[in-house]
Design a protein around this motif. Structure first.
Motif, mmCIF file in Angstrom:
data_model
loop_
_atom_site.group_PDB
_atom_site.id
_atom_site.type_symbol
_atom_site.label_atom_id
_atom_site.label_comp_id
_atom_site.label_asym_id
_atom_site.label_seq_id
_atom_site.Cartn_x
_atom_site.Cartn_y
_atom_site.Cartn_z
ATOM 1 N N LEU A 52 0.802 -1.226 0.000
ATOM 2 C CA LEU A 52 0.000 0.000 0.000
ATOM 3 C C LEU A 52 0.832 1.271 0.000
ATOM 4 O O LEU A 52 0.289 2.361 0.062
ATOM 5 N N SER A 53 2.151 1.118 -0.089
ATOM 6 C CA SER A 53 2.981 2.325 -0.155
ATOM 7 C C SER A 53 2.890 2.976 -1.532
ATOM 8 O O SER A 53 3.215 4.140 -1.698
ATOM 9 N N GLY A 54 2.423 2.227 -2.532
ATOM 10 C CA GLY A 54 2.241 2.765 -3.875
ATOM 11 C C GLY A 54 0.769 2.893 -4.199
ATOM 12 O O GLY A 54 -0.091 2.916 -3.322
ATOM 13 N N LEU A 55 0.469 2.980 -5.499
ATOM 14 C CA LEU A 55 -0.921 3.087 -5.934
ATOM 15 C C LEU A 55 -1.612 1.738 -5.837
ATOM 16 O O LEU A 55 -1.043 0.705 -6.188
ATOM 17 N N VAL A 56 -2.847 1.742 -5.379
ATOM 18 C CA VAL A 56 -3.621 0.512 -5.294
ATOM 19 C C VAL A 56 -4.227 0.225 -6.663
ATOM 20 O O VAL A 56 -4.861 1.096 -7.256
ATOM 21 N N PRO A 57 -4.039 -0.993 -7.206
ATOM 22 C CA PRO A 57 -4.668 -1.320 -8.488
ATOM 23 C C PRO A 57 -6.180 -1.140 -8.412
ATOM 24 O O PRO A 57 -6.798 -1.389 -7.378
ATOM 25 N N ALA A 58 -6.768 -0.688 -9.512
ATOM 26 C CA ALA A 58 -8.196 -0.381 -9.502
ATOM 27 C C ALA A 58 -9.067 -1.623 -9.493
ATOM 28 O O ALA A 58 -10.129 -1.636 -8.885
ATOM 29 N N HIS A 59 -8.622 -2.700 -10.170
ATOM 30 C CA HIS A 59 -9.433 -3.902 -10.283
ATOM 31 C C HIS A 59 -8.610 -5.118 -9.874
ATOM 32 O O HIS A 59 -7.566 -5.402 -10.469
ATOM 33 N N LEU A 60 -9.105 -5.827 -8.857
ATOM 34 C CA LEU A 60 -8.397 -6.984 -8.332
ATOM 35 C C LEU A 60 -9.274 -8.225 -8.425
ATOM 36 O O LEU A 60 -10.429 -8.217 -7.991
ATOM 37 N N GLU B 190 -10.968 4.636 -3.102
ATOM 38 C CA GLU B 190 -12.392 4.667 -3.408
ATOM 39 C C GLU B 190 -12.697 4.213 -4.833
ATOM 40 O O GLU B 190 -13.862 4.019 -5.188
ATOM 41 N N THR B 191 -11.657 4.039 -5.643
ATOM 42 C CA THR B 191 -11.868 3.580 -7.013
ATOM 43 C C THR B 191 -11.598 2.087 -7.181
ATOM 44 O O THR B 191 -11.855 1.534 -8.246
ATOM 45 N N SER B 192 -11.077 1.443 -6.147
ATOM 46 C CA SER B 192 -10.735 0.033 -6.277
ATOM 47 C C SER B 192 -11.988 -0.832 -6.282
ATOM 48 O O SER B 192 -12.993 -0.524 -5.636
ATOM 49 N N ARG B 193 -11.923 -1.924 -7.033
ATOM 50 C CA ARG B 193 -12.993 -2.911 -7.100
ATOM 51 C C ARG B 193 -12.357 -4.289 -6.960
ATOM 52 O O ARG B 193 -11.254 -4.527 -7.471
ATOM 53 N N ILE B 194 -13.068 -5.209 -6.284
ATOM 54 C CA ILE B 194 -12.522 -6.559 -6.127
ATOM 55 C C ILE B 194 -13.602 -7.582 -6.445
ATOM 56 O O ILE B 194 -14.804 -7.348 -6.243
ATOM 57 N N ILE C 111 -14.037 -18.181 -13.160
ATOM 58 C CA ILE C 111 -13.230 -16.972 -13.278
ATOM 59 C C ILE C 111 -13.879 -15.986 -14.246
ATOM 60 O O ILE C 111 -13.877 -14.767 -14.013
ATOM 61 N N ILE C 112 -14.473 -16.498 -15.316
ATOM 62 C CA ILE C 112 -15.184 -15.619 -16.258
ATOM 63 C C ILE C 112 -16.325 -14.899 -15.551
ATOM 64 O O ILE C 112 -16.527 -13.688 -15.725
ATOM 65 N N THR C 113 -17.102 -15.628 -14.733
ATOM 66 C CA THR C 113 -18.208 -15.015 -13.986
ATOM 67 C C THR C 113 -17.712 -13.883 -13.101
ATOM 68 O O THR C 113 -18.305 -12.799 -13.043
ATOM 69 N N ALA C 114 -16.610 -14.123 -12.399
ATOM 70 C CA ALA C 114 -16.060 -13.103 -11.505
ATOM 71 C C ALA C 114 -15.525 -11.909 -12.290
ATOM 72 O O ALA C 114 -15.714 -10.751 -11.894
ATOM 73 N N LEU C 115 -14.874 -12.167 -13.407
ATOM 74 C CA LEU C 115 -14.343 -11.077 -14.226
ATOM 75 C C LEU C 115 -15.464 -10.211 -14.791
ATOM 76 O O LEU C 115 -15.340 -8.983 -14.852
ATOM 77 N N GLU C 116 -16.566 -10.837 -15.192
ATOM 78 C CA GLU C 116 -17.703 -10.079 -15.713
ATOM 79 C C GLU C 116 -18.284 -9.172 -14.634
ATOM 80 O O GLU C 116 -18.656 -8.025 -14.896
ATOM 81 N N ALA C 117 -18.376 -9.685 -13.408
ATOM 82 C CA ALA C 117 -18.878 -8.865 -12.302
ATOM 83 C C ALA C 117 -17.911 -7.734 -11.976
ATOM 84 O O ALA C 117 -18.318 -6.638 -11.589
ATOM 85 N N ARG D 264 -15.543 -6.278 -14.123
ATOM 86 C CA ARG D 264 -15.323 -5.324 -15.205
ATOM 87 C C ARG D 264 -16.602 -4.638 -15.674
ATOM 88 O O ARG D 264 -16.566 -3.520 -16.166
ATOM 89 N N GLY D 265 -17.726 -5.336 -15.564
ATOM 90 C CA GLY D 265 -18.941 -4.794 -16.145
ATOM 91 C C GLY D 265 -18.807 -4.749 -17.656
ATOM 92 O O GLY D 265 -18.394 -5.729 -18.288
ATOM 93 N N ASP D 266 -19.108 -3.627 -18.242
ATOM 94 C CA ASP D 266 -19.029 -3.472 -19.699
ATOM 95 C C ASP D 266 -17.693 -2.894 -20.155
ATOM 96 O O ASP D 266 -17.533 -2.561 -21.330
ATOM 97 N N HIS D 267 -16.744 -2.763 -19.244
ATOM 98 C CA HIS D 267 -15.479 -2.107 -19.575
ATOM 99 C C HIS D 267 -14.337 -3.129 -19.623
ATOM 100 O O HIS D 267 -14.217 -3.973 -18.747
ATOM 101 N N ASP D 268 -13.530 -3.035 -20.637
ATOM 102 C CA ASP D 268 -12.376 -3.919 -20.776
ATOM 103 C C ASP D 268 -11.177 -3.266 -20.100
ATOM 104 O O ASP D 268 -10.351 -2.611 -20.744
ATOM 105 N N VAL D 269 -11.093 -3.400 -18.793
ATOM 106 C CA VAL D 269 -10.048 -2.734 -18.012
ATOM 107 C C VAL D 269 -9.022 -3.754 -17.524
ATOM 108 O O VAL D 269 -9.330 -4.940 -17.376
#
Length: 227
Positions: free
Chosen positions: A100-108, A132-136, A190-196, A198-203
């Motif tokens: 956590l000393s650096g930037l937290v990845p947005a999508h985990l 506040e922008t991170s999603r897991i 894993i596909i199910t989790a990735l869809e939840a 990312r939503g509609d965004h390829d991030v």
């Protein structure tokens, strides 16, 4: 460390809350582990347990232990340790996890099986609290309902961050009343989790895996197949 709470709500496991005896904060990265030193006669036994608490709560550390058949240390911790007991601790140790000393990845994407969920819970807690922008999205694989570790804690985290977190359980030997995903962890879970996630965004997604070797290999193959 002194034991300040012991949760024995599961028959084969225990969650221990520890606090430094000297009251000093205990600095660690989400995903790291501590080593407990337990005396058995003239022998000192050492066992490593991942921290599942958030690093920002450095005055309170939580570990979860599942009893291993014939395990001298796990049997002692699950059956005999009481609130107020002192435990000798080494660490923290390990390179796995979130710095956590650096930037937290947005999508985990967090993929775990059995007790492998313990460091992943710490990573999830830290990422959601830090940014506040991170999603897991967490994929949890177990044999049956009785084997799910930290299920209540995962559900509590999901409820606390309903717009930024999801938890996906799959059981290889579920009971008849199980309504969730079934089968061993594979690419479809894993596909199910990735869809939840990312939503509609390829991030871009940063993935963490922890568990038995077979699950690690399956999870890695699935992630590579998905690019």
């Amino acid at each position: 460390m002194r034991v300040t709470a012991a949760d024995r709500s599961r028959e084969d496991a225990i969650s221990l809350t520890l606090e430094p005896v000297d009251g000093e904060p205990f600095s660690f990265h989400a995903g790291q582990f501590i080593t407990l030193l337990v005396q058995s006669g003239s022998e000192t036994l050492r066992r490593a347990y991942s921290l599942c608490s958030c690093p920002s709560e450095s005055e309170r550390l939580t570990i979860a232990i599942r009893r291993v058949p014939g395990g001298r240390v796990s049997d002692y911790l699950v059956n005999r340790v009481q609130v107020g007991d002192a435990l000798e601790v080494m660490g923290p140790s390990g390179q796995f996890g979130l710095d956590l000393s650096g930037l937290v990845p947005a999508h985990l994407l967090l993929v775990g099986a059995g007790s492998g969920i313990t460091p992943l819970l710490a990573i999830a807690r830290a990422a959601l609290a830090q940014s506040e922008t991170s999603r897991i999205a967490c994929v949890v694989s177990n044999r049956n309902q009785a084997r799910i570790m930290l299920g209540a804690e995962l559900e509590s985290l999901r409820r606390a961050y309903p717009d930024r977190s999801s938890v996906h359980h799959t059981l290889s030997q579920p009971s008849e009343n199980w309504t969730g995903h079934c089968g061993r962890l594979d690419e479809s879970h894993i596909i199910t989790a990735l869809e939840a996630l990312r939503g509609d965004h390829d991030v871009p997604v940063e993935s963490y895996l922890c568990g038995p070797l077979g699950m690690m290999e399956t999870g890695t193959e699935a992630l590579l197949a998905l690019g």
